[in-house]
Write an enzyme that holds these catalytic residues in place. Structure first.
Site, PDB file in Angstrom:
ATOM      1  N   THR A  32      -2.062  98.832 -26.711  1.00 38.73           N
ATOM      2  CA  THR A  32      -1.632  98.659 -25.328  1.00 38.73           C
ATOM      3  C   THR A  32      -0.590  99.703 -24.947  1.00 38.73           C
ATOM      4  OG1 THR A  32      -2.032  96.289 -25.514  1.00 38.73           O
ATOM      5  CG2 THR A  32      -0.669  97.037 -23.671  1.00 38.73           C
ATOM      6  N   ASP A  61       5.531 101.887 -28.491  1.00 32.09           N
ATOM      7  CA  ASP A  61       6.432 101.893 -27.348  1.00 32.09           C
ATOM      8  C   ASP A  61       7.356 100.688 -27.305  1.00 32.09           C
ATOM      9  OD1 ASP A  61       4.531 100.008 -26.854  1.00 32.09           O
ATOM     10  OD2 ASP A  61       3.909 100.776 -24.899  1.00 32.09           O
ATOM     11  N   LYS A  82       2.540  96.027 -39.757  1.00 30.57           N
ATOM     12  CA  LYS A  82       2.531  97.471 -39.526  1.00 30.57           C
ATOM     13  C   LYS A  82       3.254  98.214 -40.647  1.00 30.57           C
ATOM     14  CE  LYS A  82       2.248  96.942 -34.504  1.00 30.57           C
ATOM     15  NZ  LYS A  82       2.809  97.289 -33.194  1.00 30.57           N
ATOM     16  N   ASP A 136      -0.541 101.962 -31.843  1.00 32.94           N
ATOM     17  CA  ASP A 136      -0.623 100.737 -31.062  1.00 32.94           C
ATOM     18  C   ASP A 136      -1.738 100.910 -30.034  1.00 32.94           C
ATOM     19  OD1 ASP A 136      -0.023  98.256 -30.098  1.00 32.94           O
ATOM     20  OD2 ASP A 136       1.657  98.907 -28.874  1.00 32.94           O
TER      21      ASP A 136
END
Length: 998
Positions: free
Chosen positions: A298, A662, A643, A296
């Site tokens: 961010t 996250d 994903k 990811d």
């Protein structure tokens, strides 16, 4: 075990029973881990919802909301279901749990989908939808419930974590696949069930390999027992059964599971020191084989916080902020100022390099974080304050709802507010012109606020300074919306009217900043004259006109400072990094170039393949994705399903992939990946529950350390597996040839008793194997490609080495037995010497003692030899001036292994000489001159191993660049080829050019 009890040999039966129980307990402890992913997902549900039914607003539990209900939402609410908005007033929602993006999404009920399908639009771009479990950060709204429960976006995530896709050809449908499909599908399902039950189709590659090894060895043990029975013409007496027990014990590495588990526990402790928490012990082994990392953006590659990176002042220049470690700390980082010419802007638009006369930079350090640790930052040097900059900072600080302050108790800077406004407020604080300072020390008083409206994408405030009647209007917002309200640009002598040419200049500057991955905001002001000194109620349309554009601010979610080096390390280790993010394609591409995932200047054709949006990727079928030359390195506007599809595509290409994340949106892909890596600080409970390892510092660099530790573990597992199995091969050779040693009764006399074998396998071999598991990593461990997951631990080199070394050990011990019994003892094998001691068994018992001591020493010395699979034991490290002290220093470097070998060698003497223990338990007795044979065999074994290693080095046998050991030649140079992906290597060559000139 059953045979031992059957022949009333309770000592051997008891020992074997204890070994079995120990292995079962250790295996159970390793596998016992509770999962709570679904509970965490359910806890995200909103407790209640305001629903409009029959003309009345009712508050009902969120579980009772049904499709068709009209739900009212306001600031602070958690949305109970997926809503199609029919009313929105300054509505913004935090959808980080779905998209991973920290910036709230402004909703627009009039979103135009006429040119595209809503299903092809990413979740983050559906501005007329509000999603279950997201929160309202601003405004209010009303929407019709369209999806509830498992049909919501968050529900789809839960569903993807509950089930697994069935393997191909497992369908029972006769209509789709023909008349024979039910029988074929049922047979394959039964086969899969047997594989799962036996552990052959589930678990990590190492677990599957060890399961296969266990069944192979079990089959070999049965085969050897049949051979023993066959040699004795299937006259299975107690003596024959005991010999069969010996061969069965000899081929099973009883301590392998215990050594493997304890080694992994030690590795888990080492991981904790690297700020990595292991949730699954098997992840240690899996990390070593990772070929691709799907990350990811961010909060993983970036800091997850906005900073004002560039500020453009018309006709003045560009302020650049760099080297920021703490986005909330205005004293941290550096500010550079440069004068911008028109040719420089044009060159930047064309991605060309500017001449030195285009950019005149006066770099001024802001001062390090360590040097400046107070809110006033009195020691900080900043670029000289100009009138244009000061006028720009006024609206930047005052047209802002965020607060930034220094907490004396915690000794750190803290902020409250929207990330975008925090970034602008921090930039104003860098010049000591924060909102609090302006209001308290400069007597600026707020008169009115015109809040941010998503339909017009701007915010305005009016301020009065002191007792002045004239109002100052401060506006910020999207460049396209603000420039339309401006009649002039610049300040003082640089002020000029807005013409079409000037507007094009501003828009070109905006595009240039946007191409660098920056979110661009326009800052403007105006003077508004009013006759009243009281707070006037002035319409917004009267306030927001005839503005003066003061400049543009480029906001950036910066990569972590260590991310670029981490991506570099991954490239040199043969690992390709993919960025899967919910962000805009241009922003994602800019970050990817900055950290080295993408080349800085790719060709147009390359760029098309390297960067794709989720809609483009999802529109392809699996076969079309598999036909691509290479998978994209960046997928923007990524949805959870995208994903998992990416991971599936990697699996079909034979890749072994890790996924970092996250948010809740990352949980399905974390579970689908071979190694799921969650963030410990910013990660959600769902992400942590779905992961295999957790980074306690949310640092992408820790992944490199985790992979290095995983590779070290894999190398060491190979070493101690070779150590254990080579001894088993020697024992089997000794016992099979020992079938020819028959006494007067015609029964075979075993050269090693069952408890001697158990002693060697469980105690003698175990502790050196533990020591091999603690070996340090080779110097080139991160400069070679990942090991082949299909081969696993049992590479061709390991198998051949195991056979060669086992034959040498077996031949030496067999020769020792023959010399003592037939050379000196006259071939006298006694009578019934397998069951106990009697005077006629003296020669056999002495030969067994010599063989026991010899095999013990050979296995112990082999542990030192196996510290490297290719380098000589006497030259483990490349040293120019080698002496005998160098050898001892290298051997002593692993203290646990050193003392395990020394103590194991000394323990042979009490085992041979203690009365009762020797004759009744081990079935051997004290020896004298026979010690010379045992010691001489050690010399022969070391010579044989060194000769085999020399042959491997000289002829290049099994030299594949990664090899499974330190991969170093005699001169200390890496024999493995440094692996760099095509695109990563190009970006690394351009390292240092990532900071674009303006």
């Amino acid at each position: 075990m059953a045979l031992s009890y059957g022949v009333t040999d309770y000592i051997e039966g008891g020992v074997i029973t204890a070994v079995i129980i120990l292995n079962v307990v250790i295996g159970f402890y390793q596998e016992f881990q509770a999962e709570k992913k679904m509970d965490s997902l359910r806890s995200l549900s909103s407790p209640s919802a305001a629903v409009l039914r029959d003309g009345h607003v009712e508050t009902v539990p969120s579980a009772e909301v049904v499709p068709g209900d009209i739900v009212q939402i306001k600031t602070g609410d958690t949305i109970p279901a997926d809503l199609r908005l029919i009313e929105a007033m300054n509505l913004e929602c935090d959808e980080k749990i779905l998209t991973g993006e920290a910036v709230p999404v402004a909703k627009d009920i009039d979103m135009d989908l006429s040119n595209s399908s809503e299903l092809d639009t990413g979740v983050g771009d559906r501005l007329n939808m509000a999603y279950s479990s997201s929160t309202v950060t601003k405004g209010r709204g009303k929407g019709i419930v369209v999806f509830t429960g498992m049909y919501t976006e968050i529900g789809k995530i839960a569903a993807s974590m509950q089930g697994k896709d069935r393997k191909p050809s497992r369908s029972l449908s006769r209509k789709k696949h023909g008349a024979m499909q039910p029988a074929k599908g049922a047979a394959l399902r039964v086969w899969d069930g047997i594989g799962r039950f036996l552990g052959l189709t589930i678990g990590t590659p190492l677990q599957r390999k060890l399961s296969k090894l266990a069944y192979i060895l079990f089959g070999c043990a049965i085969l050897l027992a049949i051979i023993v029975f066959g040699v004795n013409k299937f006259n299975v007496t107690n003596e024959v059964a005991i010999y069969a027990i010996s061969t069965g014990i000899a081929i099973i590495p009883e301590s392998l599971i215990a050594v493997l588990t304890i080694t992994m526990v030690v590795g888990m402790t080492q991981m904790r020191k690297r700020r990595v928490v292991i949730r699954q012990l098997s992840a240690l082994e899996a990390l070593g084989g990772v070929t691709n990392i799907c990350s990811d953006k961010t909060g993983t590659l970036t800091q997850g916080q906005m900073i004002t990176r560039k500020v453009w002042l018309p006709s003045v220049g560009m302020y650049n902020v760099s080297n920021v470690e703490d986005p909330f700390d205005p004293t941290n980082g550096h500010v550079d100022f440069g004068l911008v010419s028109k040719s420089a802007v044009k060159a930047a638009r064309n991605n060309e390099k500017n001449d030195d006369d285009d950019v005149m930079s006066e770099k001024t350090a802001m001062g390090s974080h360590d040097a400046t640790n107070s809110p006033d930052a009195s020691s900080t040097q900043v670029p000289e304050m100009s009138p244009e900059l000061e006028q720009f900072l006024l609206p930047t600080a005052l047209c802002n709802l965020a607060t930034v302050r220094f907490d004396q108790n915690k000794d750190k800077w803290q902020s409250i507010g929207d990330p975008t406004e925090v970034a602008l407020q921090v930039f104003a604080h860098r010049f000591q012109l924060g909102k609090k300072t302006l209001e308290e020390k400069h007597d600026w008083q707020q008169v009115a606020e015109y809040p941010f409206d998503s339909s017009i994408k701007r915010m305005s405030v009016t301020y009065r300074k002191g007792q002045e009647k004239e109002l100052c209007v401060f506006t910020k917002g999207a460049v396209e919306r603000v420039i339309e309200l401006c009649s002039s640009i610049g300040t003082g002598s640089n002020q000029r009217p807005v013409t079409p040419e000037v507007k094009d200049e501003v828009l070109n500057q905006m595009n240039m900043l946007a191409e660098q991955g920056l979110r661009v905001m326009a800052i403007a002001d105006r003077q508004y004259e009013t006759a009243s000194a009281t707070s006037p109620d002035i319409p917004r349309e009267d306030i927001e006109k005839n503005l003066t554009l003061l400049g543009l601010a480029g906001l950036h979610d910066p990569p972590r400072l260590e991310t670029k080096d981490s991506v570099h390390s991954c490239a040199t280790a043969g690992i390709r990094v993919h960025m899967l993010t919910g962000d805009h394609p241009s922003t994602a591409a800019a970050i990817a170039r900055e950290v080295g995932i993408l080349p800085i200047h790719p060709s147009t054709r390359e760029a098309q393949g390297l960067i794709q949006t989720a809609s483009e990727f999802d529109a392809k079928t699996d076969s079309e994705i598999d036909a691509l030359p290479s998978l994209p390195l960046v997928i923007a506007r990524c949805a959870p399903h995208t994903k998992t599809r990416m991971i599936g595509a990697l699996h079909r290409r034979g890749a072994y992939c890790a996924m970092t994340g996250d948010g809740v949106n990352d949980a399905p892909s974390l579970q689908a990946a071979d190694v799921g890596i969650a963030m410990g600080l910013a990660g959600s409970d769902v992400a942590k529950g779905a992961s295999d390892i957790v980074l306690t510092d949310d640092n992408f660099a820790s992944i490199v350390g985790a992979i290095e530790e995983g590779r070290r573990m894999f190398d060491n597992i190979q070493k101690f597996v070779l150590h254990l199995l080579a001894g088993n091969v020697a024992e089997v050779i000794l016992l099979i040839f020992g079938l020819g040693f028959q006494d007067k009764s015609g029964f075979s006399v075993f050269p090693l008793s069952p408890l001697q074998i158990l002693w060697i396998n469980m105690l003698t071999s175990s502790f050196p194997a533990f020591g091999l598991g603690r070996e340090k990593a080779g110097t080139d461990i991160m400069r070679r490609p990942p090991h082949d997951g299909r081969k696993g631990v049992f590479t061709l080199q390991i198998i051949v080495d195991m056979i060669i070394y086992g034959i040498i050990m077996g031949a030496c011990t067999l020769l020792t037995f023959v010399i003592i019994v037939y050379g000196v003892g006259g071939g006298h094998l006694g009578e019934d010497c397998n069951r106990g001691y009697r005077p006629s068994c003296d020669v056999v018992f002495e030969a067994r003692a010599a063989v026991f001591a010899e095999l013990t020493w050979l296995i112990l010395i082999s542990a030192w030899e196996f510290k490297s699979l290719r380098r000589s034991m006497f030259a483990l490290e490349p040293v120019d001036n080698r002496t005998v002290f160098t050898f001892f220093r290298e051997i002593y470097a692993n203290k646990f292994l050193f003392y395990a070998v020394v103590i194991g060698a000394v323990s042979v003497f009490p085992a041979v000489y203690i009365p009762g223990l020797n004759t009744k338990v081990f079935k051997h007795k004290g020896i004298g001159w026979e010690w010379a044979l045992s010691a001489g065999a050690v010399v022969v074994f070391v010579a044989g191993v060194e000769a085999w290693k020399a042959m491997k080095r000289n002829f290049g046998w099994f030299d594949v660049g990664c090899g499974g050991d330190d991969g170093m030649e005699e001169d200390g140079s890496p024999n493995g080829t440094k692996i760099l992906s095509e695109y990563s290597s190009r970006s690394l060559e351009e390292k240092g050019e990532g900071r674009e000139k303006v």
